[in-house]
Scaffold this motif. Sequence first.
Motif, PDB file in Angstrom:
ATOM      1  N   THR A   1       0.843  -1.192   0.000  1.00  0.00           N
ATOM      2  CA  THR A   1       0.000   0.000   0.000  1.00  0.00           C
ATOM      3  C   THR A   1       0.876   1.239   0.000  1.00  0.00           C
ATOM      4  O   THR A   1       1.925   1.282   0.642  1.00  0.00           O
ATOM      5  CB  THR A   1      -0.973   0.011   1.199  1.00  0.00           C
TER       6      THR A   1
ATOM      7  N   VAL B   1       0.524   5.821  -0.917  1.00  0.00           N
ATOM      8  CA  VAL B   1      -0.338   6.950  -1.264  1.00  0.00           C
ATOM      9  C   VAL B   1      -0.160   7.351  -2.729  1.00  0.00           C
ATOM     10  O   VAL B   1      -1.002   8.015  -3.307  1.00  0.00           O
ATOM     11  CB  VAL B   1      -0.033   8.155  -0.338  1.00  0.00           C
TER      12      VAL B   1
ATOM     13  N   VAL C   1      -2.631  -1.637  -3.289  1.00  0.00           N
ATOM     14  CA  VAL C   1      -3.766  -0.834  -2.837  1.00  0.00           C
ATOM     15  C   VAL C   1      -3.297   0.590  -2.559  1.00  0.00           C
ATOM     16  O   VAL C   1      -2.399   0.804  -1.741  1.00  0.00           O
ATOM     17  CB  VAL C   1      -4.398  -1.417  -1.549  1.00  0.00           C
ATOM     18  N   ARG C   2      -3.923   1.538  -3.221  1.00  0.00           N
ATOM     19  CA  ARG C   2      -3.599   2.936  -2.936  1.00  0.00           C
ATOM     20  C   ARG C   2      -4.314   3.365  -1.653  1.00  0.00           C
ATOM     21  O   ARG C   2      -5.525   3.192  -1.521  1.00  0.00           O
ATOM     22  CB  ARG C   2      -4.022   3.837  -4.090  1.00  0.00           C
ATOM     23  N   ALA C   3      -3.553   3.910  -0.714  1.00  0.00           N
ATOM     24  CA  ALA C   3      -4.145   4.387   0.541  1.00  0.00           C
ATOM     25  C   ALA C   3      -3.212   5.379   1.210  1.00  0.00           C
ATOM     26  O   ALA C   3      -1.991   5.205   1.173  1.00  0.00           O
ATOM     27  CB  ALA C   3      -4.432   3.221   1.490  1.00  0.00           C
ATOM     28  N   ASP C   4      -3.786   6.403   1.782  1.00  0.00           N
ATOM     29  CA  ASP C   4      -3.055   7.334   2.642  1.00  0.00           C
ATOM     30  C   ASP C   4      -3.103   6.720   4.041  1.00  0.00           C
ATOM     31  O   ASP C   4      -4.159   6.689   4.674  1.00  0.00           O
ATOM     32  CB  ASP C   4      -3.745   8.699   2.607  1.00  0.00           C
ATOM     33  N   TRP C   5      -1.959   6.212   4.529  1.00  0.00           N
ATOM     34  CA  TRP C   5      -1.963   5.432   5.763  1.00  0.00           C
ATOM     35  C   TRP C   5      -2.520   6.217   6.945  1.00  0.00           C
ATOM     36  O   TRP C   5      -3.256   5.681   7.769  1.00  0.00           O
ATOM     37  CB  TRP C   5      -0.568   4.917   6.078  1.00  0.00           C
TER      38      TRP C   5
ATOM     39  N   ALA D   1      -6.259   6.076   6.456  1.00  0.00           N
ATOM     40  CA  ALA D   1      -6.858   4.803   6.047  1.00  0.00           C
ATOM     41  C   ALA D   1      -7.763   4.223   7.135  1.00  0.00           C
ATOM     42  O   ALA D   1      -7.409   4.212   8.315  1.00  0.00           O
ATOM     43  CB  ALA D   1      -5.767   3.796   5.701  1.00  0.00           C
ATOM     44  N   ASP D   2      -8.927   3.732   6.719  1.00  0.00           N
ATOM     45  CA  ASP D   2      -9.866   3.055   7.614  1.00  0.00           C
ATOM     46  C   ASP D   2      -9.591   1.553   7.505  1.00  0.00           C
ATOM     47  O   ASP D   2      -9.901   0.927   6.490  1.00  0.00           O
ATOM     48  CB  ASP D   2     -11.298   3.386   7.188  1.00  0.00           C
TER      49      ASP D   2
ATOM     50  N   HIS E   1     -10.974  -1.415   4.657  1.00  0.00           N
ATOM     51  CA  HIS E   1     -10.100  -2.199   3.784  1.00  0.00           C
ATOM     52  C   HIS E   1     -10.069  -3.682   4.161  1.00  0.00           C
ATOM     53  O   HIS E   1      -9.511  -4.491   3.424  1.00  0.00           O
ATOM     54  CB  HIS E   1      -8.674  -1.653   3.853  1.00  0.00           C
TER      55      HIS E   1
END
Length: 278
Positions: free
Chosen positions: A88, A90, A113-117, A120-121, A125
């Motif tokens: 993952t 961003v 998986v693109r996510a802003d840690w 991130a919820d 996910h």
Amino acid sequence: MVEAGRRGGTFGGIDPGPRGADTAAYWDARAEGFARSQDADDGVLVGCVLSRVARHADLAGARVLDVGAGAGRYGLALAETAHRVTLTDVSPAMLAAAAERAAARGLANVDLVRADWAAADLAEHGWAGAFDLVFASMVPVLRQPAALDKLAAASRGLVAVNRITRDGDDVAGHIRTVLGIADHPDPHNDPGYVSDVVRHLAARGVGCVVEEPETIVERAYSFEDLLARYAGRFGEAARRAGTSLREVLEPLRSRHGELIPVRRHTRTGLIIFPGEAA
């Protein structure tokens, strides 16, 4: 939490970098340079760090989450052993580079998986307590205590956080001198980060182990490989200084010819602690 709060709300009191929409743009702009640098890497440090992780975590059959995975320097190496690895980041450009390299290595057990840690919820996910190992190396957002704690919330096994604490590199030293940044070491290599995290975990009643993988590597690179190796770290700084990395490195080619020796002495702090669901 007390230590981090006293020093500005982050471990070491250092700004973790751009936030929100700016974060993706910042790393997208650097993705090509970091991917090229990764391709030119000798893999010695990665192998050393992951061998230490393997002393504590059984990676065979494990489900792994690599946070802030970038172009997959560590995550793809983990996928060589683990059952499944989720990378993952961003930055879409970083993940695209990781996907390219996973395909080139024939790795079919990698999810991207693109996510802003920080935002991130985990429940959304499906990541809450879902991984046998949660790994992160040199991730700026983990200077925020809440972001570090979220790693533990995603783990049913162990968390491993890796941070370079010493990086003696003669070519990097040359580049810093030419660009006038010799007296300003990379803040992300701050050795104080490790002790800050250990104190934070202790305040929460969480025990940890600190390993210190160390490598000394001497090898020669072609001029083009040298450019690729240092592009991610110094390409932008060279542009800001009104020059190019090629011009900065040209004196080394004049001195050594087409094969340029590099000596690098690196030590990292590898902090290993249990996840919340362990």
